[in-house]
Structure formats: structure tokens, C-alpha cells
Enzyme design. Structure first.
Site, PDB file in Angstrom:
ATOM      1  CG  ASP A  46      -1.961  -1.075   1.196  1.00 38.69           C
ATOM      2  OD1 ASP A  46      -2.342  -1.483   0.083  1.00 38.69           O
ATOM      3  OD2 ASP A  46      -2.391  -1.522   2.273  1.00 38.69           O
ATOM      4  CG  ASP A  75       5.856   6.873  -6.174  1.00 34.61           C
ATOM      5  OD1 ASP A  75       5.204   5.860  -6.492  1.00 34.61           O
ATOM      6  OD2 ASP A  75       5.305   7.941  -5.835  1.00 34.61           O
ATOM      7  CG  PHE A 157       5.971   3.327 -19.625  1.00 35.68           C
ATOM      8  CD1 PHE A 157       5.563   3.567 -18.327  1.00 35.68           C
ATOM      9  CD2 PHE A 157       7.327   3.430 -19.915  1.00 35.68           C
ATOM     10  CE1 PHE A 157       6.464   3.914 -17.336  1.00 35.68           C
ATOM     11  CE2 PHE A 157       8.244   3.760 -18.934  1.00 35.68           C
ATOM     12  CZ  PHE A 157       7.811   4.007 -17.636  1.00 35.68           C
ATOM     13  N   GLY A 158       2.761   4.871 -20.116  1.00 38.61           N
ATOM     14  CA  GLY A 158       2.090   5.801 -19.224  1.00 38.61           C
ATOM     15  C   GLY A 158       1.619   7.050 -19.951  1.00 38.61           C
ATOM     16  CG  HIS A 194      10.639  11.731 -14.960  1.00 41.98           C
ATOM     17  ND1 HIS A 194      10.389  11.545 -16.310  1.00 41.98           N
ATOM     18  CD2 HIS A 194       9.873  10.801 -14.322  1.00 41.98           C
ATOM     19  CE1 HIS A 194       9.517  10.565 -16.468  1.00 41.98           C
ATOM     20  NE2 HIS A 194       9.199  10.093 -15.282  1.00 41.98           N
ATOM     21  NE  ARG A 195      11.316   5.793 -14.038  1.00 41.66           N
ATOM     22  CZ  ARG A 195      10.321   6.037 -14.875  1.00 41.66           C
ATOM     23  NH1 ARG A 195      10.502   5.969 -16.178  1.00 41.66           N
ATOM     24  NH2 ARG A 195       9.126   6.366 -14.413  1.00 41.66           N
TER      25      ARG A 195
END
EC number: 3.6.1.66
Length: 213
Positions: A46, A75, A157-158, A194-195
């Protein structure tokens, strides 16, 4: 606290195939082998954090504890200025059943409801490396740009097809993997996504020398 060198195989704390592919490509020049939480059948913890870094830490520590291996977690999310930074932390949640087509349409719908004219947006990535003994390292990267509509490109992706980074005429969805997150280590400004920017900080701090060739 001094940085800790990352060595040996690692687990990428993700069930996202696209994110895993990018992380493996980034790690490859350093000779670091990577498996993933999804490949190992680990449950998705979670994500109860209030910042990208908190959620990355939750996922990384869960994977490190479950596998006894160092774990890397990303994240990340798309933040749109006119939506007060949304979808942000909830970027994945907007993609119900991992349907990012619907998620992109929701971004457009929310902007239309507000009659937004400023399409400024940015991607954020928080990379956390966690070890089984609880040690962790955090590295963050950001790429500024703009929301565009309609979506363009089938790469990535995304939300990649609706994000056009500053200084570019293409969206992330129209870029090759090399153009999006490739890093020329001889150029200190290299690395567009960003990654890639977060990973560059990670590599400089805790990875060993790159393989030649």
C-alpha cells in the site's frame, strides 16, 4: 551519512514492465543485473506516503525485506500546473485497470472543465535504494514541459504521449528509448527524462565504474 556502494544483483520494486525496461537499460552499463518484484511474485504494498519519495521508500523497503536483496524503487508521476499538480502522486491510480488511454483523457477532461490555458507540466521521479538492513538512499529528478493534445507517439509508456519536454518538438511518446532516457556520461547535461536525471545522481553516488564499450 556517507553513501553506500550498490553491488551485486538488485530487485526493481515494480510491477510495471515499461519502468522495469527503463531501469534495466540504465543499469546495464554498470553491469548490474536486475530482477523485479513482479517477476518474483511479490505483492504490491500500500502506497500510503504523501510524497513521491515516501512511496518509493515503502516499495523499496518491502522488496528488500522480502528478497534479502538491495532494492531500487521509482515513484514517479505527471504533474499539471493547472490541475494543482494532479495527477501527481495518483498518476497510476488515474489509470484504472492500467488503462493510461483513459487516464490521459481524464487529464484533458479536467483541464477542459477549468478552461485552462496554461499547459505547463512536469514529470517527477524519486528513486530510493533500500538494503535489507534498512539503509536507504534517495535521488530525485524532474523534467519540465507541457501537456499536449491529442496524444502523440506509441513509444514509452504511461503518460508519455501527452508530455512534451521543454526545448523539444516531440513528446516522450515519440522518442526512442535512447532519446528519452539515454545518458552520455561525457556530457554533464545529458539525460532528458526525469528518471534518467534521478538515475544519474544515483549512479554518481553509489554505483561502481561503467563497463567499457
Amino acid at each position: 551519512m556517507p553513501h553506500r556502494r550498490l553491488e551485486g544483483p538488485v530487485v526493481i520494486a515494480t510491477h510495471n514492465a515499461g519502468k522495469l525496461r527503463e531501469m534495466r537499460e540504465l543499469l546495464a552499463p554498470f553491469g548490474v543485473e536486475a530482477t523485479s518484484a513482479g517477476e518474483k511474485g511479490l505483492p504490491v504494498p500500500d502506497e500510503t506516503g504523501h510524497m513521491f519519495s515516501e512511496n518509493a521508500a515503502i516499495k523499496a523497503h518491502a522488496a528488500a525485506k522480502a528478497t534479502g536483496m538491495p532494492a531500487i524503487s521509482d515513484d514517479s508521476g505527471l504533474c499539471v500546473l493547472a490541475l494543482d499538480g494532479a495527477p501527481g502522486l495518483f498518476s497510476a491510480d488515474w489509470a484504472v485497470d492500467r488503462d493510461f488511454g483513459r487516464a490521459m483523457e481524464r487529464v484533458k477532461h479536467e483541464l477542459d472543465k477549468r478552461a485552462a490555458t496554461d499547459m505547463s507540466a512536469w514529470f517527477v521521479s524519486a528513486l530510493v535504494v533500500a538494503w535489507p538492513d534498512g539503509h536507504e538512499e534517495l535521488f530525485e529528478g524532474r523534467t519540465r514541459g507541457a501537456f499536449v493534445w491529442p496524444p502523440r507517439g506509441n513509444a514509452g509508456f504511461g503518460y508519455d504521449p501527452i508530455f512534451q519536454p521543454e526545448g523539444e518538438s516531440r513528446t516522450f511518446g515519440e522518442m526512442s528509448a535512447q532519446d528519452k532516457h539515454g545518458i552520455d556520461w561525457s556530457d554533464p547535461q545529458s539525460g532528458l527524462s526525469h528518471r534518467a536525471r534521478a538515475f544519474r545522481k544515483l549512479a554518481t553516488a553509489i554505483l561502481g565504474p561503467r563497463r567499457q564499450g
